[in-house]
Design an enzyme around this catalytic site. Structure first.
Site, PDB file in Angstrom:
ATOM      1  CB  CYS A  50      40.576  43.219  36.692  1.00 17.37           C
ATOM      2  SG  CYS A  50      41.478  44.656  36.087  1.00 17.37           S
ATOM      3  CB  SER A 473      42.084  56.284  34.956  1.00 22.40           C
ATOM      4  OG  SER A 473      42.811  55.273  35.600  1.00 22.40           O
TER       5      SER A 473
END
Length: 561
Positions: A50, A473
């Site tokens: 990320c 999530s």
């Protein structure tokens, strides 16, 4: 008005000669002391895909600030990899990192009296952490998203990291062999960028674009594409101009802007975590916002995009189809967006969307036409009942059974729950309760992606429910209810559930109910005793002491005045 309105406190006058001496050592020259000093908050890290490309973007931001007439000062902030820490004790630090990021950016920018800040982030908590700091400080600021990862591929099927989590459940259920599991593992994450579906990172970047704190189209760009770096440099130019005009976050992060963000989140099918984070951002910006506001907007905004986790496509597909601006224009055409909300460019949302088409291209089905949405109403529902008197958050789209009453299977940790699922001890019709995972109880409100993915992989996704005072999530889907408040650690009803109780989850009625009498519930409440703190030193101990309920954003600076 001087452009260096704040930083002149450390650069102007005879008494500041020592300050200037140190600044000269880091590259300042005589002409630089009247320029606005702009922080570049750099969340670069090699611990996660990320964030591993962010340093290159930070360098482009530095170049852009210089070109526009500002003086950049780059500094670091942290990240946690939610995907790597998922299912471990390390996940307790994920939500904590949101507040550490906010505190760190606020500390540096105010400690160095910077005139503005360009924050760059990638993984989930980078976005809300940066925006909380920006809202608190109220200095000119812009957020740059590190970009989304491109999809992996196996046997002609697009993959995301969630594919790997679900493959674990499929393997445990005997649906795939170890070779296929390994192939999915190897191919799910092909390079740099945040998890590719409309998971938490992409949800929050989309929200910030909708709020006007990021440039148009920037939230759905791939991390590795040239346009992402170009957009970063353009963002730097826009920020310097905003400093000259003194366009402040308090003018942008308004009630209207946050409502716009919620509308977009519903339309794209975004993550439940957006509820928690927008509550926290609103608190930092002194904007009144409650869980009920999400339910009001949900009821009138359709889900327009067919995106993972419950849909077909990934965020790069959304970008190719027209991105967030197209979704916003569709909402605007149906009076579901505030056109007069200001953006960091100095233009309003309505002005920015003037030349955007109001219908999606006919040669794609990522963004559905208004008369044929994925779902007629939004997907993030607020449930209440005796199990969640303050509220809970559920994803309700794609659920075959919106109402389920079942036998409670109670677990006091995520690990115990996952072990039972993988061992085949969960049956169709069960409602899994995972508690003592809330903001205080975890502490840190872990995400339950491992258990929910195991449920999906085992073929039980539409056959069982799962409720928790923890989080989910952005990759989670199914009959799941999180953010249950009050949480178990403070004596919420979820702490009083017993194995074998009957629980009802009713998405249509927005109900989360423990089916016992009020008298029995009160008896259990009288004998309940709080647990001793699991952590008595360090950041988790401090967090557990300070953090508020998830129903108000799990902020750590409430009630300090």
């Amino acid at each position: 008005m001087p452009e260096n309105l704040r930083s002149q406190l450390v650069t102007k006058g005879v008494q500041r000669a020592p300050n200037r001496a140190m600044l000269r050592a880091v590259g300042f020259e005589d002409s630089d002391f009247t320029k606005p000093i702009i922080g570049v908050a750099n969340a670069h890290s090699t611990i996660t895909p990320c964030n591993m490309g962010i340093n290159d973007l930070a360098m482009r931001a530095v170049s852009g600030v210089k070109e526009a007439g500002g003086m950049p000062q780059i500094f670091g902030t942290i990240t946690i990899s939610d995907g790597i820490s998922m299912g471990t004790e390390g996940m307790k630090y994920s939500l904590v990192s949101r507040d550490v990021i906010a505190d760190s950016i606020e500390t540096v920018c105010n400690g160095q009296t910077m005139d503005g800040v360009l924050a760059i982030g990638g993984c989930d908590k980078n976005m809300p952490g940066a925006m909380i700091a920006i809202a608190r400080m109220n200095i000119p600021a812009i957020f740059v998203y590190g970009g989304t990862i491109k999809p992996g591929n196996y046997n002609g099927k697009d993959l995301t990291v969630v594919s790997a989590f679900e493959a674990v459940g499929e393997y445990s259920a005997g649906k795939i062999d170890e070779t296929e599991l390994t192939e999915v593992e190897r191919r799910a994450c092909p390079g740099a960028g945040s998890c590719g579906g409309m998971f938490t990172a992409n949800t929050m970047s989309s929200a910030f674009e909708a709020m006007g704190m990021s440039l148009m189209y920037s939230s759905t760009m791939a991390a590795e594409d040239a346009e992402k770096a170009d957009s970063t440099e353009k963002s730097a130019h826009v920020l310097v101009e905003a400093i000259r005009k003194q366009i402040l976050p308090s003018q942008i992060i308004t009630r209207k802007a946050i409502e716009n963000a919620i509308s977009v989140i519903m339309a794209v099918g975004g993550s439940t975590n957006a509820v928690l984070h927008l509550l926290a951002i609103a608190y930092a910006a002194n904007v009144k916002l409650s869980l009920d506001d999400f339910e009001i907007i949900r009821a009138r905004v359709p889900v327009l995009c067919d995106l993972k986790p419950s849909g077909k496509y990934v965020t790069t597909n959304l970008h190719q189809a027209g991105g967030i601006p197209l979704v916003m224009k569709m909402l605007l055409e149906h009076d579901l967006l505030h056109p007069d909300a200001l953006t960091i460019t100095g233009k309003t949302i309505g002005e920015q969307l003037t030349n955007i088409p109001s219908e999606p291209p006919s040669n794609q089905d990522v963004i559905r036409p208004w008369n044929n949405p994925m779902y007629a109403q939004g997907h993030l529902a607020i449930l209440k009942g005796n199990l969640a008197t303050e509220g809970a958050v559920a994803k309700i789209t794609g659920v075959k059974n919106p109402e389920i009453t079942g036998l409670a299977r109670v677990f006091d940790s995520e690990e115990a729950c996952l072990e039972a699922i993988l061992a085949g001890k969960i049956q169709a019709g069960n409602i899994i309760v995972v508690r003592y995972e809330g903001p205080k109880g975890g502490p840190g409100m872990r995400e339950m992606l491992a258990p929910t993915s195991a449920i999906i992989g085992a073929g039980l996704g539409d056959k069982v429910g799962l409720i928790t005072d923890g989080r989910f999530s952005g990759g989670t889907y199914g009959m799941v209810v999180g953010h249950v408040a009050p949480e178990a650690a403070v004596g919420g009803t979820i702490a009083l559930v017993k194995e074998g109780d009957m629980i009802t989850i009713d998405a249509h009625k927005r109900l989360l109910q423990l089916n016992i009498s009020d008298e029995e519930l009160e008896k259990r409440r009288q004998v309940w005793k709080p647990r001793k703190p699991q952590y008595t030193r360090g950041v988790l101990a401090k967090y557990a002491k300070l953090v508020s309920s998830s129903s108000v954003g799990a902020v750590t600076d409430a009630g300090l005045g």
